[in-house]
Design a protein around this motif. Structure first.
Motif, PDB file in Angstrom:
ATOM      1  N   UNK A  26      -2.889  24.754  63.142  1.00  7.19           N
ATOM      2  CA  UNK A  26      -2.738  23.592  62.263  1.00  7.19           C
ATOM      3  C   UNK A  26      -3.851  22.621  62.629  1.00  7.19           C
ATOM      4  N   UNK A  27      -4.717  22.310  61.684  1.00  5.62           N
ATOM      5  CA  UNK A  27      -5.821  21.377  61.916  1.00  5.62           C
ATOM      6  C   UNK A  27      -5.705  20.233  60.922  1.00  5.62           C
ATOM      7  N   UNK A  28      -5.627  19.003  61.420  1.00  9.00           N
ATOM      8  CA  UNK A  28      -5.328  17.851  60.571  1.00  9.00           C
ATOM      9  C   UNK A  28      -6.243  16.688  60.915  1.00  9.00           C
ATOM     10  N   UNK A  29      -6.799  16.067  59.882  1.00 12.65           N
ATOM     11  CA  UNK A  29      -7.439  14.768  60.034  1.00 12.65           C
ATOM     12  C   UNK A  29      -6.830  13.812  59.015  1.00 12.65           C
ATOM     13  N   UNK A  81       3.807  23.302  57.053  1.00 12.69           N
ATOM     14  CA  UNK A  81       3.632  23.118  58.495  1.00 12.69           C
ATOM     15  C   UNK A  81       4.668  23.936  59.271  1.00 12.69           C
ATOM     16  N   UNK A  82       5.888  23.913  58.799  1.00 15.32           N
ATOM     17  CA  UNK A  82       6.955  24.660  59.487  1.00 15.32           C
ATOM     18  C   UNK A  82       6.682  26.156  59.507  1.00 15.32           C
ATOM     19  N   UNK A 122      -5.891  18.873  55.775  1.00 12.68           N
ATOM     20  CA  UNK A 122      -5.042  19.728  56.600  1.00 12.68           C
ATOM     21  C   UNK A 122      -5.381  21.184  56.283  1.00 12.68           C
ATOM     22  N   UNK A 123      -5.520  21.994  57.325  1.00 15.17           N
ATOM     23  CA  UNK A 123      -5.728  23.435  57.166  1.00 15.17           C
ATOM     24  C   UNK A 123      -4.692  24.147  58.022  1.00 15.17           C
ATOM     25  N   UNK A 124      -3.933  25.035  57.407  1.00  9.62           N
ATOM     26  CA  UNK A 124      -2.845  25.736  58.083  1.00  9.62           C
ATOM     27  C   UNK A 124      -3.152  27.227  58.100  1.00  9.62           C
ATOM     28  N   UNK A 125      -3.266  27.777  59.305  1.00  4.20           N
ATOM     29  CA  UNK A 125      -3.533  29.205  59.505  1.00  4.20           C
ATOM     30  C   UNK A 125      -4.801  29.677  58.810  1.00  4.20           C
ATOM     31  N   UNK A 126      -5.714  28.752  58.494  1.00  2.08           N
ATOM     32  CA  UNK A 126      -6.931  29.120  57.791  1.00  2.08           C
ATOM     33  C   UNK A 126      -6.692  29.617  56.382  1.00  2.08           C
ATOM     34  N   UNK A 127      -5.472  29.402  55.836  1.00  9.23           N
ATOM     35  CA  UNK A 127      -5.110  29.971  54.532  1.00  9.23           C
ATOM     36  C   UNK A 127      -4.688  28.914  53.516  1.00  9.23           C
ATOM     37  N   UNK A 128      -4.131  27.801  53.981  1.00 10.08           N
ATOM     38  CA  UNK A 128      -3.630  26.754  53.102  1.00 10.08           C
ATOM     39  C   UNK A 128      -4.323  25.458  53.458  1.00 10.08           C
ATOM     40  N   UNK A 129      -4.823  24.751  52.442  1.00  6.06           N
ATOM     41  CA  UNK A 129      -5.482  23.473  52.672  1.00  6.06           C
ATOM     42  C   UNK A 129      -4.858  22.375  51.825  1.00  6.06           C
TER      43      UNK A 129
END
Length: 425
Positions: free
Chosen positions: A69-72, A62-63, A150-157
C-alpha cells in the motif's frame, strides 16, 4: 529614535532576505523540477463525487491489500475518521503488507508526532514530503506536495481531490456536503502512479540527481455528534458513476511541479474551438493563462467556470473577483456552487479532452505545488463525467457583473490584500 531605526532596518532586512531566499530557492527548484508524463494508456475507471461512497470503496480496497500500500496525501487530520484510516494501515502492516504513507509537511502540519510514532511502531513506513530545508527556508516552505495518490498491490490506483478528514465525508457544518472528484484506476496507469509516488518518496531522502527515478515494484478525542454508526459509510442517495462492463478508457497522466503546469494548460486553452469548462475551488490564474482565456472568449469560445459560493480559506474568493469581472464583461459564465463546498478540479476542452486531478486553477498549483492530473479521451466515460458537471452547474447560482460591482468597502479592502499576495494563496 534608535528603536524606530532598528525596526526599520529589521523590516528592510526581512524583505531583502525573503526576496533573495525566494529567488534563489526557486532557481534551485527549477534546476531539478521534473514533469512526468505518460503516453496514452488504457485502463478501467470509476469516478466518485461524494466522500462516503469513495471511502467505502477505498477502505474496502485497502482491506483487500495483499502485498503493498503506497499513499501520498496533502492532508491527514487528527480526528475520528483519520484515526480509522490510520488504524487500518497499522492493521495491514501487522498482516505483513508493506505500507508506506507520505504526507505533505505543511498540509499535515497538525498531524501529531505521537500518531507518526505509532505508525512507525506498527510497521508503517512514514515520511513527510516537501520539508522545509536550509538554506531556502521561505521558498521551501511554500512548495507543497498537493498530490493525492494511492496504489494498492500495484494493481489499483486512486487519484483526485479528497484528503483524509471528517470534512470530506460531511462532518463539517460549514463545508457540508463536500463535493469533489476522485478517480479509481486499474490497468496501465497504475504503474505510472507508482512511479510518481516513489519519485516523491525518495526525493527528500537522497541526493538529487538528473537521473530517472526507478520504479520500485510492489510485491483520543471527544466528538459528541459522532458515533460508531456514523462511521459506517453508505451512499445516502449519492450518484456514483462507474462502468462495470470492463470498458477500457484511453487516458494520459501528467505529474508536475514548479512552473511545469502552466504551459500544458495554455496549450489546451489555445486548442479550444467551441467550449472550455473549468471547475476549481480557487480561481487565481497566472497572467499568461488568463490572457489565453480572454483570447479564447474573443475568438468565440464559450467559457464556463464553476467555483464554490463558500470559501474554505481566507481571501481566496476575493482574489478571484478581479478576474471574474473581466471574464464576465467578455461573455463568460461563472457559477457559484451552493449545495455545500465545491473542491473539484477539472478542465474540459471542446467536450473532447477532460482532465481530473489535484491541481487547482491558481498560481500556487501552476508555479509551486507538486500536482498530478489525469486526461482521458473516451466518449463513454466523458459522458459520465459531464453528467456530474452538469449537476454541479444545476446546483449553482450564476454570478452577475452587477453583483460584483455593488459597492462594498470591506470586500474592496480584501480584494486589494488578496491581489498583493495572490501568488501564495
Amino acid at each position: 529614535m534608535t528603536v524606530a531605526l532598528f525596526i526599520i532596518l529589521f523590516i528592510l532586512f526581512l524583505f531583502i532576505w525573503l526576496f533573495f531566499d525566494y529567488r534563489f530557492g526557486r532557481n534551485d527548484h527549477l534546476r531539478f523540477a521534473k514533469k512526468m508524463e505518460s503516453p496514452i494508456l488504457k485502463g478501467e475507471f470509476e469516478i466518485f463525487a461524494h466522500g462516503k461512497e469513495l471511502f467505502a470503496d477505498y477502505f474496502h480496497s485497502l482491506e483487500q491489500a495483499q502485498a503493498s500500500i503506497d499513499i501520498v496525501f496533502y492532508i491527514v487530520r487528527n480526528d475520528a475518521f483519520s484515526h480509522k484510516f490510520l488504524s487500518l494501515l497499522k492493521t495491514k502492516a501487522g498482516e505483513g503488507v508493506q505500507v508506506r504513507l507520505l504526507l505533505d509537511q505543511f498540509g499535515s502540519l497538525k498531524f501529531p508526532k505521537k500518531l507518526a510514532a505509532d505508525l512507525r511502531d506498527a510497521g508503517v513506513a512514514f515520511r513527510y514530503s516537501s520539508r522545509v530545508k536550509f538554506p531556502f527556508l521561505f521558498y521551501s516552505s511554500q512548495v507543497r506536495n498537493h498530490r493525492k495518490i494511492t496504489v494498492i498491490d500495484g494493481k489499483i490506483g486512486y487519484l483526485g481531490g479528497f484528503n483524509i478528514g471528517k470534512e470530506y465525508i460531511g462532518f463539517d457544518p460549514k463545508l457540508t456536503p463536500w463535493r469533489d472528484y476522485h478517480l479509481k484506476i486499474t490497468g496501465e496507469g497504475v504503474r505510472f502512479l507508482q512511479q510518481v509516488f516513489f519519485h516523491d518518496w525518495q526525493e527528500d531522502w537522497q541526493k538529487k540527481t538528473h537521473k530517472e527515478v526507478s520504479v520500485i515494484p510492489p510485491h483520543d478525542h471527544n466528538y459528541a455528534v459522532e458515533t460508531a454508526a456514523e462511521w459506517t459509510f453508505h451512499s445516502e442517495g449519492a450518484v456514483h458513476f462507474s462502468d462495470k462492463r470492463n470498458h477500457m478508457v484511453a487516458h494520459r497522466l501528467l505529474a508536475t511541479e514548479a512552473n511545469l503546469l502552466e504551459d500544458p494548460y495554455i496549450q489546451h486553452i489555445h486548442s479550444a474551438k467551441e467550449s472550455i469548462i473549468i471547475g476549481t475551488p480557487y480561481f487565481i490564474p497566472s497572467k499568461s493563462v488568463f490572457t489565453s482565456l480572454l483570447q479564447a472568449l474573443r475568438r468565440g469560445v464559450k467559457l464556463t467556470v464553476i467555483v464554490p459560493a463558500t470559501a474554505d480559506h481566507i481571501l481566496v474568493q476575493e482574489a478571484s473577483y478581479r478576474y471574474f469581472r473581466t471574464l464576465l464583461r467578455e461573455g463568460a459564465a461563472v457559477y457559484q456552487f451552493n449545495n455545500g463546498f465545491y473542491h473539484a478540479k477539472t478542465i474540459v476542452i471542446d467536450n473532447a479532452v477532460y482532465a481530473i486531478g489535484t491541481a487547482n486553477f491558481d498560481k500556487r498549483s501552476f508555479f509551486l505545488n507538486k500536482e498530478i492530473n489525469c486526461y482521458f479521451y473516451d466518449s463513454r466515460f466523458q459522458k459520465r463525467v459531464m453528467a456530474i458537471i452538469q449537476q454541479d452547474i444545476h446546483d449553482s447560482q450564476r454570478l452577475s457583473l452587477e453583483d460584483l460591482n455593488k459597492p462594498n468597502v470591506l470586500r474592496s479592502v480584501k480584494e486589494g490584500i488578496a491581489g498583493a499576495i495572490s501568488y501564495f494563496l
